[in-house]
Design a protein around this motif. Structure first.
Motif, PDB file in Angstrom:
ATOM      1  N   UNK A   1      16.357  -2.358  -2.437  1.00 59.74           N
ATOM      2  CA  UNK A   1      16.061  -1.634  -3.622  1.00 59.74           C
ATOM      3  C   UNK A   1      15.030  -0.718  -3.939  1.00 59.74           C
ATOM      4  N   UNK A   2      13.881  -1.354  -3.783  1.00 57.87           N
ATOM      5  CA  UNK A   2      12.697  -0.669  -3.950  1.00 57.87           C
ATOM      6  C   UNK A   2      12.740   0.726  -3.044  1.00 57.87           C
ATOM      7  N   UNK A   3      13.029   0.440  -1.879  1.00 60.31           N
ATOM      8  CA  UNK A   3      13.041   1.791  -0.853  1.00 60.31           C
ATOM      9  C   UNK A   3      13.982   2.883  -1.747  1.00 60.31           C
ATOM     10  N   UNK A   4      15.210   2.396  -1.859  1.00 62.99           N
ATOM     11  CA  UNK A   4      16.117   3.499  -2.427  1.00 62.99           C
ATOM     12  C   UNK A   4      15.418   4.014  -3.978  1.00 62.99           C
ATOM     13  N   UNK A   5      14.804   3.306  -4.763  1.00 62.53           N
ATOM     14  CA  UNK A   5      14.217   3.774  -5.879  1.00 62.53           C
ATOM     15  C   UNK A   5      13.091   4.754  -5.432  1.00 62.53           C
ATOM     16  N   UNK A   6      12.602   4.481  -4.420  1.00 64.88           N
ATOM     17  CA  UNK A   6      11.387   5.327  -4.015  1.00 64.88           C
ATOM     18  C   UNK A   6      11.819   6.643  -3.043  1.00 64.88           C
ATOM     19  N   UNK A   7      13.056   6.418  -2.760  1.00 69.04           N
ATOM     20  CA  UNK A   7      13.497   7.569  -1.776  1.00 69.04           C
ATOM     21  C   UNK A   7      13.089   7.588  -0.425  1.00 69.04           C
ATOM     22  N   UNK A   8      12.625   6.356  -0.064  1.00 72.65           N
ATOM     23  CA  UNK A   8      12.366   6.124   1.447  1.00 72.65           C
ATOM     24  C   UNK A   8      13.295   5.117   1.972  1.00 72.65           C
TER      25      UNK A   8
ATOM     26  N   UNK B   1      10.048   1.376 -11.561  1.00 74.90           N
ATOM     27  CA  UNK B   1      10.644   0.712 -10.343  1.00 74.90           C
ATOM     28  C   UNK B   1      11.398  -0.497 -10.710  1.00 74.90           C
ATOM     29  N   UNK B   2      10.564  -1.235 -11.481  1.00 73.35           N
ATOM     30  CA  UNK B   2      11.114  -2.809 -11.740  1.00 73.35           C
ATOM     31  C   UNK B   2      12.241  -2.868 -12.405  1.00 73.35           C
ATOM     32  N   UNK B   3      12.519  -1.568 -13.491  1.00 72.38           N
ATOM     33  CA  UNK B   3      13.840  -1.406 -14.076  1.00 72.38           C
ATOM     34  C   UNK B   3      14.586  -0.909 -13.086  1.00 72.38           C
ATOM     35  N   UNK B   4      14.631  -0.250 -12.370  1.00 73.18           N
ATOM     36  CA  UNK B   4      15.450   0.510 -11.324  1.00 73.18           C
ATOM     37  C   UNK B   4      16.111  -0.528 -10.509  1.00 73.18           C
ATOM     38  N   UNK B   5      15.342  -1.470 -10.195  1.00 73.82           N
ATOM     39  CA  UNK B   5      15.751  -2.396  -9.381  1.00 73.82           C
ATOM     40  C   UNK B   5      16.443  -3.963  -9.876  1.00 73.82           C
ATOM     41  N   UNK B   6      16.327  -3.611 -11.166  1.00 71.98           N
ATOM     42  CA  UNK B   6      16.698  -4.906 -12.184  1.00 71.98           C
ATOM     43  C   UNK B   6      16.075  -6.116 -11.847  1.00 71.98           C
ATOM     44  N   UNK B   7      14.572  -5.850 -11.909  1.00 69.68           N
ATOM     45  CA  UNK B   7      13.653  -7.122 -11.869  1.00 69.68           C
ATOM     46  C   UNK B   7      12.642  -7.116 -13.084  1.00 69.68           C
ATOM     47  N   UNK B   8      12.183  -8.084 -13.225  1.00 71.42           N
ATOM     48  CA  UNK B   8      11.277  -8.018 -14.491  1.00 71.42           C
ATOM     49  C   UNK B   8       9.898  -7.441 -13.969  1.00 71.42           C
TER      50      UNK B   8
ATOM     51  N   UNK C   1       2.316   9.151  -5.908  1.00 69.37           N
ATOM     52  CA  UNK C   1       2.758  10.678  -5.252  1.00 69.37           C
ATOM     53  C   UNK C   1       4.064  11.142  -6.008  1.00 69.37           C
ATOM     54  N   UNK C   2       4.800  10.120  -6.571  1.00 68.34           N
ATOM     55  CA  UNK C   2       5.805  10.371  -7.473  1.00 68.34           C
ATOM     56  C   UNK C   2       5.671  10.167  -8.942  1.00 68.34           C
ATOM     57  N   UNK C   3       4.361  10.222  -9.326  1.00 67.51           N
ATOM     58  CA  UNK C   3       4.010   9.832 -10.615  1.00 67.51           C
ATOM     59  C   UNK C   3       4.984   8.978 -11.354  1.00 67.51           C
ATOM     60  N   UNK C   4       5.004   7.898 -10.810  1.00 65.49           N
ATOM     61  CA  UNK C   4       5.955   6.722 -11.168  1.00 65.49           C
ATOM     62  C   UNK C   4       5.173   5.391 -11.548  1.00 65.49           C
TER      63      UNK C   4
ATOM     64  N   UNK D   1       0.878  -1.192  -0.165  1.00 69.99           N
ATOM     65  CA  UNK D   1      -0.022  -0.163  -0.116  1.00 69.99           C
ATOM     66  C   UNK D   1       0.937   1.306   0.022  1.00 69.99           C
ATOM     67  N   UNK D   2       2.076   1.299   0.812  1.00 68.68           N
ATOM     68  CA  UNK D   2       2.728   2.613   0.712  1.00 68.68           C
ATOM     69  C   UNK D   2       3.648   2.471  -0.480  1.00 68.68           C
ATOM     70  N   UNK D   3       4.033   1.476  -0.960  1.00 75.37           N
ATOM     71  CA  UNK D   3       4.591   1.375  -2.578  1.00 75.37           C
ATOM     72  C   UNK D   3       3.810   2.052  -3.380  1.00 75.37           C
ATOM     73  N   UNK D   4       2.554   1.535  -3.372  1.00 72.02           N
ATOM     74  CA  UNK D   4       1.540   2.214  -4.325  1.00 72.02           C
ATOM     75  C   UNK D   4       1.330   3.584  -4.129  1.00 72.02           C
TER      76      UNK D   4
END
Length: 91
Positions: free
Chosen positions: A50-57, A22-29, A14-17, A6-9
């Motif tokens: 990696x997800x947290x870093x990509x989202x800045x949290x 995010x999948x690309x940023x974390x090298x995941x399909x 909020x980041x219009x991403x 829920x927080x990821x979504x």
């Protein structure tokens, strides 16, 4: 749905991403990332980071909804920096 997702979504919105971005940023399909969300499965620790870093949290935020309190560490770092500057000024 797990609060993690829920927080990821919320952050994606909020980041219009997108999930794909995010999948690309974390090298995941993208389909794997999407399945984690759809099936409400937590990724492993490394992917969570990696997800947290990509989202800045922090991972802590994604898991608990709260950022860690780093105020004491920041205070100590500032004191060390001031001492270092003072020492350099006296050289």
């Amino acid at each position: 749905m797990l609060d993690f997702w829920m927080r990821v979504k919320e952050l994606l919105k909020a980041q219009n991403a997108t999930q794909d971005k995010i999948a690309k940023q974390i090298n995941e399909r993208a389909d794997t990332f999407s399945k984690w969300i759809q099936k409400d499965r937590l990724p492993d620790a490394e992917q969570s980071y990696k997800i947290a870093v990509a989202l800045g949290v922090s991972v802590e935020y994604l898991v608990t909804g709260e950022e860690p309190d780093n105020s004491e560490k920041i205070k100590q770092a500032k004191e060390l920096l001031y001492k270092t500057i003072e020492t350099l000024d006296n050289i």
